[in-house]
Design an enzyme around this catalytic site. Structure first.
Site, short mmCIF file in Angstrom:
data_model
loop_
_atom_site.label_atom_id
_atom_site.label_comp_id
_atom_site.label_asym_id
_atom_site.label_seq_id
_atom_site.Cartn_x
_atom_site.Cartn_y
_atom_site.Cartn_z
N ARG A 174 0.82 -1.26 0.13
CA ARG A 174 0.15 0.11 -0.05
C ARG A 174 0.91 1.04 -0.01
NH1 ARG A 174 2.30 1.81 3.74
NH2 ARG A 174 0.94 3.46 3.67
N GLY A 175 0.42 2.38 -0.09
CA GLY A 175 1.01 3.66 -0.22
C GLY A 175 1.09 3.75 -1.62
N ASP A 197 -2.10 10.97 -2.12
CA ASP A 197 -2.18 9.70 -3.15
C ASP A 197 -2.88 10.47 -4.40
OD1 ASP A 197 -3.04 8.44 -0.13
OD2 ASP A 197 -2.93 6.84 -1.87
N ASN A 218 -5.22 12.26 0.64
CA ASN A 218 -4.40 11.42 1.30
C ASN A 218 -5.13 10.83 2.40
OD1 ASN A 218 -1.66 10.69 2.09
ND2 ASN A 218 -1.78 11.88 3.83
N LYS A 219 -4.47 9.93 3.16
CA LYS A 219 -5.34 9.07 4.23
C LYS A 219 -6.20 9.86 5.18
CE LYS A 219 -5.10 5.63 4.67
NZ LYS A 219 -6.20 4.88 3.83
O1 MRU Z 1 -4.44 3.32 2.24
P1 MRU Z 1 -3.02 3.44 2.27
O2 MRU Z 1 -2.24 2.85 3.20
O3 MRU Z 1 -2.45 2.75 0.81
O4 MRU Z 1 -2.74 5.06 2.18
C1 MRU Z 1 -1.38 5.42 2.05
C2 MRU Z 1 -1.46 6.97 2.45
O5 MRU Z 1 -2.58 7.78 2.48
C3 MRU Z 1 0.14 7.68 1.96
O6 MRU Z 1 0.01 8.87 2.65
C4 MRU Z 1 0.07 8.03 0.50
O7 MRU Z 1 -0.13 7.15 -0.33
C5 MRU Z 1 1.41 8.64 0.29
S1 MRU Z 1 2.59 7.26 0.30
C6 MRU Z 1 4.02 7.91 0.11
#
Ligand code: MRU
Length: 341
Positions: free
Chosen positions: A45-46, A233, A243-244
């Site tokens: 993820r990320g 994201d 973002n998250k």
């Molecule tokens: O749901 P996830 O864990 O994929 O979400 C990740 C995030 O929101 C991160 O902050 C984002 O992807 C940036 S990662 C460098």
């Protein structure tokens, strides 16, 4: 540094992020379908890491595809990977890059096409690490010395091919000699902060304190937090940042307390086709992530649940956007376009 994702002779090997920090286990994906499942189930993820996984997914798919109707098979492979997670634009960016390369190889022997796609996927991974180091260098100067950096979710080595975006800025600031420590929001419901950010920074010996999400305001008011650094994201042309979920609340608290709010992201996270963050698709995840904490039910059976995985922080809360090509400041509609060109 932890290896998030690697291309090997056996397949695409990923550290299983659903099992960290208690178990350090690796998953080998041998088909593009397995890569798609790993992205959907958040084994990886990320945003940038999802992009690398998608590129490797296309490569492994074509590696095992038959010669008959290769175009049709590539379409199916790309569609399957594109349907995994909707918000991180890096997924679509990586698939687009692999598709364009495939199109440019039309008519070449299949062995050559396969080799070129495998090489390209590995290049996407290597480039990502170099990009993160550049983001780190560009962002390190902005981090106030002798203070605490607050971060949300995990935008570290685990969310990328290595080094990280937000955590890359923190790493680079430490490497440049700044005396900073980190406050990591736990990041309900999936706990990327508690499980992944704390684990990753502990490996590097960076002093890190875990707080629950609802403590962020308390510490920002205390004057201890020098800045907030988060990942992204998808970033719209006007600088709105997806973002998250929970990032928006942190940004509002930062503005109220005069704490700079920085977003660290590669150029591949920009989606300049969208004029504002309202157009960014927000992934809705399973209610079980909210009603249960790692298999343990914490809410009554039948509870109504909302579980948006991301939120959008309006650009007025964003002090600067740190990319590998430089730092953009408001007005983002102009500065982001300049960075890309
Ligand atoms: O749901 P996830 O864990 O994929 O979400 C990740 C995030 O929101 C991160 O902050 C984002 O992807 C940036 S990662 C460098």
């Amino acid at each position: 540094m932890v290896e998030t994702i690697q291309w090997t002779a056996d397949g695409v090997v990923m550290i299983d992020q659903t099992r960290l920090p208690l178990t350090e286990a690796y998953v080998t994906c041998r088909t593009y379908e397995e890569v798609a499942t790993a992205i959907r189930d958040m084994i990886i993820r990320g945003a940038p890491a999802i992009g690398v996984a998608a590129a490797m997914g296309v490569a492994i798919g074509v590696l095992h595809a038959g010669e008959q109707d290769l175009d049709g098979q590539v379409e199916t492979i790309c569609d399957t990977l594109a349907r995994t997670r909707p918000t991180a634009v890096n997924l679509f960016w990586a698939i687009g890059r692999m598709k364009r390369l495939y199109s440019s190889l039309k008519g070449r022997p299949i062995a050559e096409i396969r080799a070129a796609l495998v090489e390209e996927a590995q290049r996407v991974r290597e480039e990502d690490i170099a990009i993160n180091r550049a983001i780190g260098r560009n962002g390190a100067v902005l981090v106030p010395d002798g203070k605490t950096v607050l971060t949300h979710c995990n935008a570290g080595a685990l969310a990328t091919a290595g080094y990280g975006t937000a955590l890359g800025v923190i790493r680079a600031a430490r490497e440049s000699g700044k005396a900073i420590d980190v406050f990591a929001d736990e990041t309900r419901p999936f706990l990327q902060g508690a499980r992944l950010t704390v684990w990753e920074l502990q490996q590097d010996g960076i002093p890190t304190t875990l707080i629950t999400d609802n403590m962020a305001g308390h510490f920002m008011k205390s004057g201890r937090i020098g800045c907030v650094v988060v990942g992204a994201d998808r970033i719209a042309a006007n600088g709105d940042v997806a973002n998250k979920v929970g990032t928006y609340s942190v940004a509002v608290l930062a503005k109220e307390n005069n704490v700079p709010f920085f977003v660290a992201a590669p150029i591949s996270t920009l989606d300049l086709s969208l004029t504002s963050g309202d157009q960014i698709p927000i992934e809705q995840r399973s209610p079980a992530e909210v009603t249960h904490v790692f298999g343990h039910q914490v809410a009554p059976t039948g509870t109504a649940v909302q579980n948006p995985a991301f939120d959008v922080t309006p650009c007025r809360y964003v002090t600067a956007i740190i990319t590998e090509k430089g730092v953009a400041r408001p007005p983002y509609t102009e500065t982001l376009k300049q960075l890309v060109s």
